[in-house]
Design an enzyme around this catalytic site. Sequence first.
Site, short mmCIF file in Angstrom:
data_model
loop_
_atom_site.label_atom_id
_atom_site.label_comp_id
_atom_site.label_asym_id
_atom_site.label_seq_id
_atom_site.Cartn_x
_atom_site.Cartn_y
_atom_site.Cartn_z
CG ASP A 162 -5.51 -0.68 4.98
OD1 ASP A 162 -6.36 -0.89 4.04
OD2 ASP A 162 -4.75 0.38 4.88
CG ASP B 250 -1.94 -0.94 1.35
OD1 ASP B 250 -2.36 -1.30 0.01
OD2 ASP B 250 -2.50 -1.18 2.49
CG ASP C 257 -7.34 -4.72 1.46
OD1 ASP C 257 -7.79 -4.42 0.41
OD2 ASP C 257 -6.72 -3.62 2.12
P1 ATP Z 1 -3.46 3.22 0.10
O1 ATP Z 1 -4.00 1.98 -0.64
O2 ATP Z 1 -2.42 3.56 -0.44
O3 ATP Z 1 -3.30 2.93 1.53
P2 ATP Z 1 -5.42 5.03 0.10
O4 ATP Z 1 -5.84 5.32 1.34
O5 ATP Z 1 -5.40 5.96 -1.05
O6 ATP Z 1 -4.47 3.98 0.19
P3 ATP Z 1 -8.36 4.28 0.01
O7 ATP Z 1 -8.37 4.27 1.49
O8 ATP Z 1 -9.00 3.02 -0.64
O9 ATP Z 1 -6.65 4.20 -0.51
O10 ATP Z 1 -8.68 5.57 -0.56
C1 ATP Z 1 -9.07 5.64 -1.72
C2 ATP Z 1 -9.38 7.14 -1.97
O11 ATP Z 1 -10.52 7.46 -1.59
C3 ATP Z 1 -8.37 8.19 -1.41
O12 ATP Z 1 -7.53 8.47 -2.50
C4 ATP Z 1 -9.45 9.33 -1.39
O13 ATP Z 1 -9.56 10.14 -2.60
C5 ATP Z 1 -10.70 8.64 -0.83
N1 ATP Z 1 -10.85 8.69 0.41
C6 ATP Z 1 -10.01 8.11 1.54
N2 ATP Z 1 -10.73 8.38 2.67
C7 ATP Z 1 -11.53 8.87 2.46
C8 ATP Z 1 -12.60 9.42 3.50
N3 ATP Z 1 -12.49 9.18 4.66
N4 ATP Z 1 -13.65 10.29 3.06
C9 ATP Z 1 -13.47 10.48 1.69
N5 ATP Z 1 -12.86 10.13 0.87
C10 ATP Z 1 -11.81 9.30 1.04
#
Ligand code: ATP
Length: 913
Positions: free
Chosen positions: A646, A343, A650
């Site tokens: 996480d 990630d 997943d």
């Molecule tokens: P990684 O996979 O690298 O850990 P990530 O946190 O980017 O990454 P996700 O948690 O799936 O992956 O989030 C994907 C997208 O969703 C983010 O890039 C963001 O644009 C949006 N996002 C993440 N968290 C929130 C939230 N709490 N509220 C709204 N949008 C969110």
Amino acid sequence: MTMPMEATIKGPNDQASEEMWHAIDADRVLAGLDTSRSGLGSEEAAKRLATVGPNALPEPQRRSPILRFLAQFNNTLIYFLLAAAVAAAILGHRIDAAVIVAVVTINAIVGFIQEDKAEKALAAIKKMISPRAHAWRDGHRVAIPAADLVPGDVVMIEAGDRVPADLRLTRARGLLIDEAMLTGESVASEKHDQPAAADAPLGDRLCMAFSGTLVSAGQGFGVVVATGERTEIGRISTMIQGVEQLTTPLLGQINRFGERFTWVAISAAAAIFAFATLVRGYEWSDALIAVVALAVGVVPEGLPAVITITLAIGVQRMARRNAIIRSLPAVETLGATSVICSDKTGTLTRNEMTARRIITAEHTILVSGSGYVPKGELTVDGREAPAAVASAMQLIRCGLLCNDAQLREAGGHYVVDGDPMEGALVALALKAGLNPTLERASWKRSDEIPFDAQHRFMATRHAASPGGQVIFVKGAPERLLTMCASQASRDGLVPLDQAFWTEQIARAAAEGERVLGFAVRSPARLSDQLGFADLDEGLAFMGLIGFIDPPRDEVIQAIAECRSAGIVVKMITGDHAATAGAIARQLALTESPDVVTGADLDATADADFTGVVTRSDVFARTNPEHKLRIVRALQAAGAVVAMTGDGVNDAPALKQADVGIAMGHKGTETAKEASEVVLLDDNFVSIVAAVQEGRTVYDNIRKVIAWTIPTNGGEVITVIMAILIGFTMPMTPVQILWINLILTVTLGLVLAFEPPEPGVMQRPPRPADAPLLSRFLVWRIFFVSFLFTVGALAIFFYALGSGLSVETARTMVVNVLVVFEIFYLFNVRYLHTSSFSLRGALGTPAVLAALIVVIAAQLAFTYAPFMHSLFDTTPLSLLEGAVIVAAGVVMMAVLELEKFVMRRVGLLRRLEP
Ligand code: ATP
């Protein structure tokens, strides 16, 4: 409802009331438990904890020490040795019998102590990842150990959590809970907060969340009504599992090898016995005792215990480096890892977000300050710009309210309870002059759609004065842009300028910023529940916020290390392609990282899929299904894949990966349970450390085998040759047993403690199907056995030739074999490099301790009078001692020369992959 509630509900410990929580209104449950929606005070919680005890099920009973000790004898090798002891005793060879029993007993004691230590250490390591719960204490949301929950605590549960105690739900949003373990029902049940019938079976109590069940989607709040043994699961106690067996495929392989080896040894012994009695005319009882000693000498009875210990030490070392092993075989697999899929957020980056810029239709506002400290300026072109900030205020408010995180000051610095990006939005609101408490009170939230990695946004609905309501949405900007038809501007709502926003997103993302979009809607009518349909129309885009989340400095070094170790690192993220690409470049993932998006993958034909996955370095805007397909494709291409994760979704990819790695902090319980490894610090560096330790464990196991087999082989061949050729035996049976006794529990054990060899991360990963004994090791086993035989016989005939007695010659042979084994140990400690170094000469504390014991034992063997009568030994002169040590030095030189030549001509690399 016709229950005499007031009469039954008196307090958290009242047995009569426990059954009924599901049948009463949530507010009455709160009142009955003397608590409120904002939870307990910490003092009250501590008091309750003292009365009701921790929220934990009783530890499973361990087997009694006596049974565990006896289990050490439950092994074909040991049965064989015990049978040999009985045979020796019957033949009147009491000393031989006693030495065999001593070998077996000491071996069992060492095995017992080490296994006990290993089991305890593993149990302690497992405790390091004991689950935590999100509870409200003193009005704040805090993460506390689930064991500290008490009746009356208010907790939040979300997708991926294991319900930490029995809860009466006070609020539920799309909450689906898998209760199969309790009810056997495989379909997750949809929960709500309305009371159920008093006589409803467990599966129909939809306002309850039961301890140990898994939240598969949504979010809920509930009050703890029962903890520990008083929970439903506690009553049926199906959770109580035995201690995990210390076993792995490799260990199984070695046990099977040991058994086969025993039968080969027995058959060979029978043949030698026949030859000795029939051809050489030995007395049958003498011949029998000789072959018994030979067989005892050749059986590697200590091997399984040493290998278990090696694995356990590996687990402990990994724990010290923040990687917790949940299943022992992962220790072996980690060492073979050839691809790490990681990630981005939090693993490669720090996951300490700071809002850096706000982009509205008219302005780009830069925000200063670092971390979560709510101090910083909002400026446009370097100047204060109150008008611009005022025009962005609704966007900032949206960020504050469409948000579940809390920011609090603790010991001089600010910490976030909840999602770091949301924490950064609270800090931003404070910088912009908003007061979170007042804002939350005046824009009271009435409903929400929680964030989900699949749909990538979150929405909340709030009361807005006068009498209206507003829906705030935040999420991945491209996703939000598809949902909006208009945008907010100084002239009110105007049609959406898609091209403008796309360019702004690309620009911020290219600098590695994580970009979030914000939208708003003021619906005319209030729907019952906020749903996706409420976002279908009328949503207006307000703008973007760019966050910085710097790469972890130490990761850059770790990635370089992976590259030198032949391990490919791939980044898989839900973030924007440009952001992910920029971070990959900052981390030097490869010279020029190839980025593909989840959408690209969807558009790829099956036939090309593996190729695309193998070629690409960064996978952006992926969802959990992509992760699963990526692992499968890499495995199809022959890779051993370690994959991080996480979220609740997943789990399939983590299970599919050869090594599933879950995040200890931000990981859900579901992800942890699907994984073999849990990282305490969520840090990529810990994965690389674990891989290094995994390689070390594997090396050490091979060293243990490479040392044990030829040392057994050397002594045995010497004696067999004497029988076959028909000269005086260079050792008596009881002397063979002595060598075995003194070496297995000392030198045999130390290789388990070996630190990583220099250069362990400069070789390519071992192929997944590589045999445990490489061609180099097989050669080594024969070569060293040969050297030992030649050395022992040379000393024996030298001594006889110099006119020494047979007893003295034999004493010299035993000593020379032990000295050889000491020198060979130093040689085998470095399979890949020369042992002639300061580090090689100094050894480890384990090596030195073992050496002291062996030398003391040999001195006693040679010089103590009682040993002379037991083992027929004689004292040796200084010259004889010097000859023995010189022989050892020569042997060491030959082996080092062999290693050197092998390396020079490139044979080592070919025979030792
Ligand atoms: P990684 O996979 O690298 O850990 P990530 O946190 O980017 O990454 P996700 O948690 O799936 O992956 O989030 C994907 C997208 O969703 C983010 O890039 C963001 O644009 C949006 N996002 C993440 N968290 C929130 C939230 N709490 N509220 C709204 N949008 C969110």
